[in-house]
Design a protein around this motif. Structure first.
Motif, PDB file in Angstrom:
ATOM      1  N   UNK A   1      -2.281   4.439 -11.012  1.00 14.44           N
ATOM      2  CA  UNK A   1      -2.469   5.139  -9.767  1.00 14.44           C
ATOM      3  C   UNK A   1      -2.143   4.211  -8.605  1.00 14.44           C
ATOM      4  N   UNK A   2      -1.432   4.715  -7.654  1.00 12.90           N
ATOM      5  CA  UNK A   2      -1.004   3.920  -6.519  1.00 12.90           C
ATOM      6  C   UNK A   2      -2.132   3.793  -5.506  1.00 12.90           C
ATOM      7  N   UNK A   3      -2.183   2.639  -4.802  1.00 15.13           N
ATOM      8  CA  UNK A   3      -3.206   2.472  -3.770  1.00 15.13           C
ATOM      9  C   UNK A   3      -3.047   3.523  -2.686  1.00 15.13           C
ATOM     10  N   UNK A   4      -4.171   3.942  -2.100  1.00 14.06           N
ATOM     11  CA  UNK A   4      -4.141   4.935  -1.029  1.00 14.06           C
ATOM     12  C   UNK A   4      -3.813   4.255   0.286  1.00 14.06           C
ATOM     13  N   UNK A   5      -2.918   4.854   1.054  1.00 14.44           N
ATOM     14  CA  UNK A   5      -2.534   4.306   2.343  1.00 14.44           C
ATOM     15  C   UNK A   5      -3.249   5.059   3.448  1.00 14.44           C
ATOM     16  N   UNK A   6      -3.593   4.343   4.486  1.00 13.14           N
ATOM     17  CA  UNK A   6      -4.192   4.980   5.654  1.00 13.14           C
ATOM     18  C   UNK A   6      -3.109   5.725   6.412  1.00 13.14           C
ATOM     19  N   UNK A   7      -3.469   6.850   7.008  1.00 11.91           N
ATOM     20  CA  UNK A   7      -2.516   7.631   7.780  1.00 11.91           C
ATOM     21  C   UNK A   7      -2.289   6.970   9.126  1.00 11.91           C
ATOM     22  N   UNK A  81       3.321 -14.643  -4.650  1.00  9.33           N
ATOM     23  CA  UNK A  81       2.935 -13.408  -5.329  1.00  9.33           C
ATOM     24  C   UNK A  81       2.579 -12.377  -4.265  1.00  9.33           C
ATOM     25  N   UNK A  82       2.442 -11.130  -4.724  1.00  7.46           N
ATOM     26  CA  UNK A  82       2.138 -10.064  -3.781  1.00  7.46           C
ATOM     27  C   UNK A  82       1.400  -8.953  -4.498  1.00  7.46           C
ATOM     28  N   UNK A  83       0.269  -8.551  -3.946  1.00  5.98           N
ATOM     29  CA  UNK A  83      -0.458  -7.407  -4.471  1.00  5.98           C
ATOM     30  C   UNK A  83       0.236  -6.136  -3.976  1.00  5.98           C
ATOM     31  N   UNK A  84       0.405  -5.176  -4.843  1.00  8.21           N
ATOM     32  CA  UNK A  84       1.103  -3.932  -4.484  1.00  8.21           C
ATOM     33  C   UNK A  84       0.422  -3.196  -3.338  1.00  8.21           C
ATOM     34  N   UNK A  85      -0.878  -3.367  -3.186  1.00  8.94           N
ATOM     35  CA  UNK A  85      -1.601  -2.695  -2.102  1.00  8.94           C
ATOM     36  C   UNK A  85      -1.090  -3.119  -0.729  1.00  8.94           C
ATOM     37  N   UNK A  86      -0.527  -4.321  -0.616  1.00  9.72           N
ATOM     38  CA  UNK A  86       0.009  -4.784   0.663  1.00  9.72           C
ATOM     39  C   UNK A  86       1.201  -3.948   1.134  1.00  9.72           C
ATOM     40  N   UNK A  87       1.850  -3.255   0.209  1.00 10.97           N
ATOM     41  CA  UNK A  87       2.992  -2.410   0.577  1.00 10.97           C
ATOM     42  C   UNK A  87       2.565  -1.209   1.409  1.00 10.97           C
ATOM     43  N   UNK A  88       1.269  -0.977   1.492  1.00  9.63           N
ATOM     44  CA  UNK A  88       0.732   0.146   2.252  1.00  9.63           C
ATOM     45  C   UNK A  88       0.094  -0.306   3.568  1.00  9.63           C
ATOM     46  N   UNK A  89       0.437  -1.528   3.980  1.00  8.48           N
ATOM     47  CA  UNK A  89      -0.073  -2.096   5.224  1.00  8.48           C
ATOM     48  C   UNK A  89       1.094  -2.625   6.052  1.00  8.48           C
ATOM     49  N   UNK A  99       4.026   3.857   3.052  1.00  7.37           N
ATOM     50  CA  UNK A  99       4.326   2.772   2.127  1.00  7.37           C
ATOM     51  C   UNK A  99       5.577   3.093   1.328  1.00  7.37           C
ATOM     52  N   UNK A 100       5.724   2.484   0.162  1.00  9.72           N
ATOM     53  CA  UNK A 100       6.937   2.701  -0.628  1.00  9.72           C
ATOM     54  C   UNK A 100       7.107   4.151  -1.081  1.00  9.72           C
TER      55      UNK A 100
END
Length: 126
Positions: A1-7, A81-89, A99-100
């Motif tokens: 499951x992909x991290x939730x991004x803020x609107x 390294x990079x946590x995938x959650x950062x793609x939503x910030x 995000x992606x």
């Protein structure tokens, strides 16, 4: 499951090619672009470029997709390294508020997450 991004409100694109305009880029052009965006940092840039090369090669990317990939390379160059959650910030959400998921097909997002996980596993093994 992909991290939730803020609107967040969409960022206005004011320079360069239209974000929706596809750029037919050959593999060498993508590699050169990734190298150019990464050259300003310098730490392990070849490894970061190589990690993203497999993801971007063979794809027709929009300007925002290419810039998104460039930001990933820059982050990997700085931090390793990079946590995938950062793609939503930010700064990633400056090019894609969702995000992606707003730039790439679901299978491509999964592939991108796999690349980031592979980089993390390789770094931890070293």
């Amino acid at each position: 499951m992909k991290p939730q991004a803020a609107s967040k409100p969409a960022a206005k694109h004011t320079n360069g090619p239209s974000p929706a305009a596809p750029l037919s880029l050959g593999r060498r052009i993508v590699c050169v672009r990734l190298a150019m965006c990464n050259a300003r940092v310098g730490l392990e840039r070849d490894a970061a470029i190589q990690a993203l090369n497999g993801f971007v090669s063979g794809k027709t990317l929009t300007a925002n997709q290419l810039e998104f990939a460039c930001l990933i390379v820059t982050h990997l160059t700085q931090w390793g390294v990079m946590d995938a959650a950062l793609l939503y910030e930010p700064p990633f959400t400056d090019f894609a508020p969702q995000g992606p998921d707003g730039l790439f097909a679901s299978a491509q997002v999964d592939e991108l997450f796999g690349v980031l996980e592979h980089v993390r596993a390789t770094a931890l093994a070293a």
